[in-house]
Design a protein around this motif. Structure first.
Motif, PDB file in Angstrom:
ATOM      1  N   PHE A  76      -6.828   9.860  -1.206  1.00 59.96           N
ATOM      2  CA  PHE A  76      -6.785   8.777  -0.280  1.00 59.96           C
ATOM      3  C   PHE A  76      -8.083   8.463   0.532  1.00 59.96           C
ATOM      4  O   PHE A  76      -8.403   7.378   0.656  1.00 59.96           O
ATOM      5  CB  PHE A  76      -5.694   9.409   0.960  1.00 59.96           C
ATOM      6  CG  PHE A  76      -5.596   8.245   2.074  1.00 59.96           C
ATOM      7  CD1 PHE A  76      -4.888   7.100   1.846  1.00 59.96           C
ATOM      8  CD2 PHE A  76      -6.026   8.490   3.327  1.00 59.96           C
ATOM      9  CE1 PHE A  76      -4.575   6.203   2.680  1.00 59.96           C
ATOM     10  CE2 PHE A  76      -5.976   7.625   4.315  1.00 59.96           C
ATOM     11  CZ  PHE A  76      -5.070   6.489   3.958  1.00 59.96           C
ATOM     12  N   TYR A 133      -4.531  11.358   8.398  1.00 61.71           N
ATOM     13  CA  TYR A 133      -4.069  10.925   7.213  1.00 61.71           C
ATOM     14  C   TYR A 133      -2.384  10.490   7.271  1.00 61.71           C
ATOM     15  O   TYR A 133      -2.115   9.407   6.768  1.00 61.71           O
ATOM     16  CB  TYR A 133      -4.310  12.034   6.106  1.00 61.71           C
ATOM     17  CG  TYR A 133      -3.345  11.829   4.807  1.00 61.71           C
ATOM     18  CD1 TYR A 133      -3.804  10.973   3.885  1.00 61.71           C
ATOM     19  CD2 TYR A 133      -2.223  12.426   4.709  1.00 61.71           C
ATOM     20  CE1 TYR A 133      -2.851  10.875   2.837  1.00 61.71           C
ATOM     21  CE2 TYR A 133      -1.443  12.280   3.825  1.00 61.71           C
ATOM     22  CZ  TYR A 133      -1.817  11.600   2.710  1.00 61.71           C
ATOM     23  OH  TYR A 133      -0.902  11.400   1.554  1.00 61.71           O
ATOM     24  N   ARG A 158      -2.856  -1.180   3.020  1.00 64.09           N
ATOM     25  CA  ARG A 158      -4.405  -1.122   2.628  1.00 64.09           C
ATOM     26  C   ARG A 158      -5.368  -1.907   3.536  1.00 64.09           C
ATOM     27  O   ARG A 158      -6.489  -1.731   3.881  1.00 64.09           O
ATOM     28  CB  ARG A 158      -4.514  -1.343   1.097  1.00 64.09           C
ATOM     29  CG  ARG A 158      -5.804  -0.952   0.459  1.00 64.09           C
ATOM     30  CD  ARG A 158      -6.029  -1.205  -0.879  1.00 64.09           C
ATOM     31  NE  ARG A 158      -5.063   0.184  -1.304  1.00 64.09           N
ATOM     32  CZ  ARG A 158      -4.986   0.680  -2.583  1.00 64.09           C
ATOM     33  NH1 ARG A 158      -5.617   0.128  -3.655  1.00 64.09           N
ATOM     34  NH2 ARG A 158      -4.093   1.380  -3.187  1.00 64.09           N
ATOM     35  N   CYS A 208     -10.042   4.933   0.432  1.00 61.54           N
ATOM     36  CA  CYS A 208     -10.739   4.209   1.639  1.00 61.54           C
ATOM     37  C   CYS A 208     -12.130   3.946   1.430  1.00 61.54           C
ATOM     38  O   CYS A 208     -12.376   2.971   1.882  1.00 61.54           O
ATOM     39  CB  CYS A 208     -10.307   5.197   2.753  1.00 61.54           C
ATOM     40  SG  CYS A 208      -8.549   5.231   3.348  1.00 61.54           S
ATOM     41  N   HIS A 213      -1.843   6.641   5.766  1.00 66.01           N
ATOM     42  CA  HIS A 213      -1.427   6.173   4.614  1.00 66.01           C
ATOM     43  C   HIS A 213      -0.044   5.502   4.583  1.00 66.01           C
ATOM     44  O   HIS A 213       0.198   4.947   3.542  1.00 66.01           O
ATOM     45  CB  HIS A 213      -1.394   7.724   4.039  1.00 66.01           C
ATOM     46  CG  HIS A 213       0.171   8.182   3.821  1.00 66.01           C
ATOM     47  ND1 HIS A 213       0.422   9.142   4.990  1.00 66.01           N
ATOM     48  CD2 HIS A 213       1.305   8.441   3.237  1.00 66.01           C
ATOM     49  CE1 HIS A 213       2.037   9.693   5.101  1.00 66.01           C
ATOM     50  NE2 HIS A 213       2.156   8.877   3.642  1.00 66.01           N
TER      51      HIS A 213
END
Length: 83
Positions: A16, A53, A61, A20, A57
Motif C-alpha cells: 500500500f 493504514y 485512490r 501511495c 486503504h
C-alpha cells in the motif's frame, strides 16, 4: 489448481505504501525515488501512511493522493531543516 499466495499484514501495508508513493509521483510527474525520499524526510510514510493504514486503504485512490500531496507540501514548507 490455484495456489494462493498469503501475504503478511506488513507485506500488505508495504504494498500500500509503495502504491501511495507511485501514485503521488505520477500525479506530480516526479521520479518515484524523489517522492519516496521526500516522504521519508517528512515522516509521511511511518507517521501517516503506515500509522493510518486501516483508515486510508478504505479511501478512494484519488482522495489519498490529494491528501498526501497536500501533507507533503505542508511538511516540506514547515520544516526548514528539510531541503
Amino acid at each position: 489448481m490455484n495456489r494462493m499466495i498469503h501475504l503478511s499484514k506488513e507485506e500488505i501495508v508495504m504494498g500500500f505504501v509503495a502504491t501511495c508513493v507511485e501514485e503521488v509521483a505520477a500525479k506530480l510527474d516526479l521520479d518515484y525515488l524523489e517522492v519516496f525520499e521526500q516522504m521519508e524526510q517528512t515522516h509521511l510514510i511511518d507517521d501517516y501512511i503506515v500509522r493510518h493504514y486501516a483508515t486510508l486503504h478504505a479511501e478512494s485512490r484519488k482522495a489519498i493522493v490529494e491528501d498526501l500531496i497536500e501533507l507533503l507540501h505542508q511538511r516540506l514548507h514547515q520544516s526548514p531543516w528539510i531541503s
